[in-house]
Scaffold this motif. Structure first.
Motif, PDB file in Angstrom:
ATOM      1  N   VAL A  73       0.828  -1.205   0.000  1.00 41.68           N
ATOM      2  CA  VAL A  73       0.000   0.000   0.000  1.00 41.68           C
ATOM      3  C   VAL A  73       0.866   1.261   0.000  1.00 41.68           C
ATOM      4  N   HIS A 121     -10.544   4.905  -2.821  1.00 44.38           N
ATOM      5  CA  HIS A 121      -9.930   3.603  -2.550  1.00 44.38           C
ATOM      6  C   HIS A 121      -8.447   3.664  -2.890  1.00 44.38           C
ATOM      7  N   GLY A 122      -7.667   2.818  -2.231  1.00 44.26           N
ATOM      8  CA  GLY A 122      -6.259   2.699  -2.557  1.00 44.26           C
ATOM      9  C   GLY A 122      -6.072   2.142  -3.955  1.00 44.26           C
ATOM     10  N   ALA A 146      -6.215   1.256   2.646  1.00 43.88           N
ATOM     11  CA  ALA A 146      -6.536   2.683   2.734  1.00 43.88           C
ATOM     12  C   ALA A 146      -7.797   2.996   1.937  1.00 43.88           C
ATOM     13  N   ASN A 147      -8.636   3.882   2.466  1.00 44.67           N
ATOM     14  CA  ASN A 147      -9.857   4.272   1.764  1.00 44.67           C
ATOM     15  C   ASN A 147     -10.434   5.522   2.405  1.00 44.67           C
ATOM     16  N   PHE A 162      -3.201   6.920   7.288  1.00 42.81           N
ATOM     17  CA  PHE A 162      -2.451   7.367   6.122  1.00 42.81           C
ATOM     18  C   PHE A 162      -0.964   7.483   6.432  1.00 42.81           C
ATOM     19  N   ILE A 204       1.177   6.469   0.138  1.00 39.99           N
ATOM     20  CA  ILE A 204      -0.103   5.858  -0.218  1.00 39.99           C
ATOM     21  C   ILE A 204      -0.720   6.646  -1.374  1.00 39.99           C
ATOM     22  N   ILE A 242      -4.287   7.105  -3.396  1.00 38.02           N
ATOM     23  CA  ILE A 242      -5.705   6.853  -3.140  1.00 38.02           C
ATOM     24  C   ILE A 242      -6.551   7.723  -4.063  1.00 38.02           C
ATOM     25  N   GLU A 289      -6.568  10.926  -8.590  1.00 38.63           N
ATOM     26  CA  GLU A 289      -5.746  10.163  -7.662  1.00 38.63           C
ATOM     27  C   GLU A 289      -4.914  11.135  -6.829  1.00 38.63           C
TER      28      GLU A 289
END
Length: 595
Positions: free
Chosen positions: A301, A470-471, A483-484, A497, A501, A503, A522
């Protein structure tokens, strides 16, 4: 056979096996979100094609649980099938577990294929059945006996993702995994999730549409990684590389017998959310188990520096393609025939021009007019409509480049559109920008921050029935945990976080029968500053595509909202204009002008 006939056949098989309730999840043997054609049992039995949901068949009724992304779609696709829609997290609808608890008869039996139910799900069904004096039966894939022309398992070849893209060697990844095993006191780590295995081995393939992964299992010890795979998918060169890192090769399905032979005196590390129930039940019962998130999930991630550098390149490529596509659509709608499907194909043509394009990173959503009110609409020959002026056109698509995967949603005004559509578009833009500009203390998670995206909606008594973000996997799952952004608590969905990352940020609004709007960028999580109050993080948008100013209603925006939009558009122009010709640059200047 239609759905009614399939359900009838299934009920006969249930009666033969003494099963009262039969559960059909969406997953494959690896708890994948999206699955290959062989595994689409839930779709076969219900007619519902969405990517998420669980079906339950009883002796006289059938149900389909799915989330807010799919309510409209599910109702349409299951009309006349006798399958009843159960709306997840909506008032008046029990959860699957609540329904079973309330309706399973005394001494009742719950059936399911243990290879497609997670360990956690299977244990829950055990408890529910035991509470009624019943039991579970997990050894039978009853759908397979109904599905006469079921597609075979994929035999597509695998390939190596070179270290210049992956940024880390297989040996180093295995070393990090084994360090976690030591910390947890585990001698063995059983892995059933294919994205975790493909990440570990820097391996990719073509066993699932759009998702470049390979069907496989693994058992990792301190000196070996046993890989369970159809060896025909591996070249001699791949085998040599893997063997040098202590990888041994075994038949794909042999894992179910091999886990029975694990040393009962040892400790095994498993992830109950990511392992199927059948494998779990085959691990010696007396063996000590450490149940925790797969370490591979926590490692992958957070993207390494080389992955981030490559992801930035992929985003530039895809942004160039999107801008050329946006210009093409706006200039040609009404002058030539453009349909949802031909528009989607054209976008991919622009992507191919960028080089190193492998395939779309998920099934494209190309939705005109009222189709955009279906969150996860997929155009088909039966539904493909022509794009016309006077309405909105939503495109949610992604690209798989060797430099990484992308996921971008834009909604375009085709000609002059009604005022209410502009208001809704502007609201979504405000939401997107508010979340993208968050500053946070380290330790925050997506539940802490989702209110920034929801507030513009909630202030107006509105909402959207899906997560806000969403990741992103690197040529793996396009929806990559943990992660979200979401406002409701879900177990394992409170991952904090960390810098590195990536997301998505994708609020939307959906008006049934009229229109839908979604804008998705993103975001890269980065360090912001450290001071006496702690360590602060921020997000950097790494998607560089204009938010269509033809659909913006400035009077809906505050001065702060306008500033954020203008700053974003200035960045878009700065990043992308060097790659455009003179005509394209002038066009982009118009669509990134300050308001």
């Amino acid at each position: 056979m239609d759905v009614k006939e399939r359900l009838s056949c299934l009920r006969k098989l249930m009666a033969e096996k003494g099963i009262d309730f039969y559960v059909i999840p969406t997953a494959d043997f690896h708890q994948s979100e999206y699955v290959g054609e062989h595994f689409k049992a839930r779709k076969f039995m219900t007619g519902f094609t969405g990517s998420a949901g669980t079906a339950l068949v009883t002796k006289d009724r059938a149900f389909m649980w799915t989330d807010g992304r799919y309510f409209i779609q599910a109702e349409k696709q299951m009309a006349g099938t006798t399958v009843e829609l159960m709306k997840m997290r909506e008032p008046g609808y029990p959860t699957l577990e609540e329904y079973i608890e309330q309706n399973l008869p005394e001494n009742g039996v719950i059936g399911f294929d243990g290879r497609v139910a997670s360990m956690g799900e299977g244990l829950t069904y055990e408890e529910l059945a035991a509470a009624k004096g019943g039991k579970v039966i997990y050894e039978y894939d009853l759908v397979d006996q109904v599905w006469e022309d079921r597609p075979c398992l994929s035999e597509e070849p695998a390939f190596i993702l070179e270290e210049k893209y992956a940024g880390e060697s297989v040996a180093h990844k295995l070393g990090r995994i084994r360090e976690v095993m030591k910390e947890e006191g585990a001698d063995v780590h059983v892995v059933a999730t294919i994205d975790d295995i493909c990440w570990t081995l820097n391996m990719r393939g073509n066993d699932i549409d759009f998702f470049p992964m390979v069907l496989s299992y693994a058992i990792i010890t301190m000196d070996e990684m046993a890989l369970y795979i159809d060896e025909r998918k591996l070249s001699d060169e791949m085998k040599e590389k893997f063997a040098a890192d202590g990888v041994t090769f075994h038949p794909y399905n042999a894992v179910y017998e091999d886990v029975k032979k694990l040393n009962a005196d040892q400790t095994v590390l498993v992830d109950s959310a990511k392992m199927n129930y059948a494998i779990f039940k085959n691990i010696p019962a007396e063996m000590k188990k450490v149940d925790r998130m797969n370490p591979e999930i926590q490692f992958k991630v957070i993207k390494n520096d080389i992955e981030i550098e490559n992801i930035r390149k992929a985003q530039i490529k895809d942004s160039i393609a999107h801008i050329r596509f946006m210009k093409w659509v706006k200039e040609n709608v009404g002058k030539m025939k453009i349909t949802e499907m031909s528009a989607s194909d054209k976008l991919d043509e622009f992507r191919v021009e960028q080089g190193n394009f492998i395939r779309p990173s998920f099934e494209p959503i190309s939705a005109f007019g009222e189709h955009a009110a279906l969150c996860h609409y997929t155009s088909s020959e039966e539904t493909d409509v022509e794009l016309k002026e006077g309405a909105l056109f939503l495109t949610d698509t992604g690209a798989g480049f060797y430099e990484g995967s992308t996921d971008i949603t834009r909604t375009y005004a085709l000609g002059e559109v009604p005022d209410i559509m502009k208001e809704h578009f502007t609201l979504v833009a405000i939401s997107n920008l508010q979340l993208a500009n968050a500053k946070m203390l380290k330790g925050c998670n997506g539940m802490n921050l989702d209110i920034l995206a929801r507030k513009p909606f909630w202030d107006r008594g509105l909402n959207f029935n899906h997560g806000t973000g969403h990741g992103m996997g690197y040529l793996l799952n396009i929806h990559e945990g943990p992660a979200n952004f979401r406002w409701q608590y879900r177990k394992n969905d409170t991952y904090v976080f960390e810098p590195g990352i990536v997301i998505t940020d994708e609020p939307g609004i959906y008006i049934e029968g009229s229109h839908g709007v979604r804008l998705e960028n993103e975001l890269l999580c980065k360090e912001w500053q450290k001071n006496e109050y702690g360590e602060f993080l921020c997000f950097e948008p790494i998607t560089y595509v204009p938010m269509d100013l033809d659909a913006i209603k400035p009077e809906v925006m505050s001065e702060e909202d306008k500033r954020l939009l203008n700053e974003y558009h200035a960045t878009v122009f700065e990043k992308i204009s060097p790659f455009l010709n003179e005509e394209e640059t002038e066009w982009l200047k118009k669509y990134t002008r300050a308001i």
